[in-house]
Design a protein around this motif. Sequence first.
Motif, PDB file in Angstrom:
ATOM      1  N   ASP A 342      -7.798   2.347  34.322  1.00  0.00           N
ATOM      2  CA  ASP A 342      -7.931   2.384  35.771  1.00  0.00           C
ATOM      3  C   ASP A 342      -9.256   1.762  36.225  1.00  0.00           C
ATOM      4  O   ASP A 342      -9.315   1.041  37.219  1.00  0.00           O
ATOM      5  N   THR A 343     -10.305   2.010  35.463  1.00  0.00           N
ATOM      6  CA  THR A 343     -11.623   1.501  35.840  1.00  0.00           C
ATOM      7  C   THR A 343     -11.751  -0.011  35.666  1.00  0.00           C
ATOM      8  O   THR A 343     -12.692  -0.609  36.189  1.00  0.00           O
ATOM      9  N   ASP A 344     -10.834  -0.619  34.940  1.00  0.00           N
ATOM     10  CA  ASP A 344     -10.871  -2.065  34.713  1.00  0.00           C
ATOM     11  C   ASP A 344      -9.924  -2.844  35.623  1.00  0.00           C
ATOM     12  O   ASP A 344      -9.825  -4.072  35.516  1.00  0.00           O
ATOM     13  N   THR A 345      -9.222  -2.141  36.505  1.00  0.00           N
ATOM     14  CA  THR A 345      -8.213  -2.792  37.335  1.00  0.00           C
ATOM     15  C   THR A 345      -8.799  -3.949  38.134  1.00  0.00           C
ATOM     16  O   THR A 345      -8.250  -5.072  38.144  1.00  0.00           O
ATOM     17  N   ASP A 346      -9.893  -3.720  38.813  1.00  0.00           N
ATOM     18  CA  ASP A 346     -10.483  -4.767  39.648  1.00  0.00           C
ATOM     19  C   ASP A 346     -11.004  -5.929  38.817  1.00  0.00           C
ATOM     20  O   ASP A 346     -10.845  -7.103  39.196  1.00  0.00           O
ATOM     21  N   ALA A 347     -11.620  -5.618  37.684  1.00  0.00           N
ATOM     22  CA  ALA A 347     -12.184  -6.680  36.849  1.00  0.00           C
ATOM     23  C   ALA A 347     -11.094  -7.600  36.309  1.00  0.00           C
ATOM     24  O   ALA A 347     -11.242  -8.832  36.316  1.00  0.00           O
TER      25      ALA A 347
END
Length: 380
Positions: A342-347
């Motif tokens: 989830d924390t890598d979605t934007d990247a």
Amino acid sequence: MSDDAFEAAYGRPAELAWHAPGRVNIIGEHTDYNDGFALPAALPLGVTAQVAARDDGVIRASSVQDDDAVTVPIVDLAPGSVQGWAGYVVGVIWAFREAGHHMPGLDIVVDGSVPIGSGLSSSAALECAVAGAVDDLFGLGSTPADLITVARRAENDYVGVPTGALDQSASVLCREAEALFIDFRSMDTRRVPLDLDGAGLRLLVIDTQARHQLADGEYAKRRAECARAAELLGVPMLRDIDDDGLAGALERLTDPVLRRRARHIVTENARTLQTVRVLEGQGDPRAIGALLLASHVSLRDDFEVSCRELDLAVSTAMDTGAHGARMTGGGFGGSAIALVDDTDTDAVTDAVQGAFAEAELTAPVIFAMQPARGAHRCDE
């Protein structure tokens, strides 16, 4: 969809509405017509069909996304007699009639959010929404299996696209936070846990905007190649070759193209079964990442249904921290998926968009999803 669209089209309210989702296939590609295995999940995007009955034997169909409305007597319906999006709608009516049901006539408005040509099964969502609404409207008492059959007949026999039953099965049977394991020989299904939210994951769906067209002959060609390989190997379907027998089977196929097609189907079935074992066993979806990537490599190299845009989406996602990624759907364009924290979605999203811009490709449309609910009446 509000009642305004139906009122605007026909000057009266709809009697009921059904929604059916598109699907994303987690793994198990081109295995359905080989009696194999697949693991789809329902998208949060889909098609809503509003309907009201008529008593004059006429279908009137319109779409929120298209200005071309259709009016056709039911008695005039024959395979291919209506083209475009409306063919999938009236094809469902034709399939119900072919199954022995009386169709008195109806008005219908459809509204879809699945991008057409994205490989996310907009056609099955359309067929299944219409099938559910028509069954409900006329009290036909269809089972889920009946709805799948009607929707598939609309696509295969009326529109003329020789797909398997994966898309319609997923659209009808899927549930939230689950994938649907399908054995296409027995048509047995079971639900497999896929709680991405609980694991801190997202499935990114990357619509590459490279529009595929399954009716252009490539899908049918792959299907024929698989059938020919099975015939030469003396088995009913490539499903009947397992991992242990693959090497021997490949030695018996002299055509290098048929060897590649057979290798993909056999190994894809094995990957699908392993994916199910992982999800039902340890439960952490991160562990299926390597299987997803192996599936893409096989589809790219052995089945030859990928394209530049799909390969770029997959490689970029993997380079940016995805646990796994693959093309999904029939191929020749369409969408890819990437399993990401989830924390890598934007990247990952930014990286894929940047890679497409650098390659001077049309910007992809990317969204994060959790497995959604299958076909249902809108007020339930």
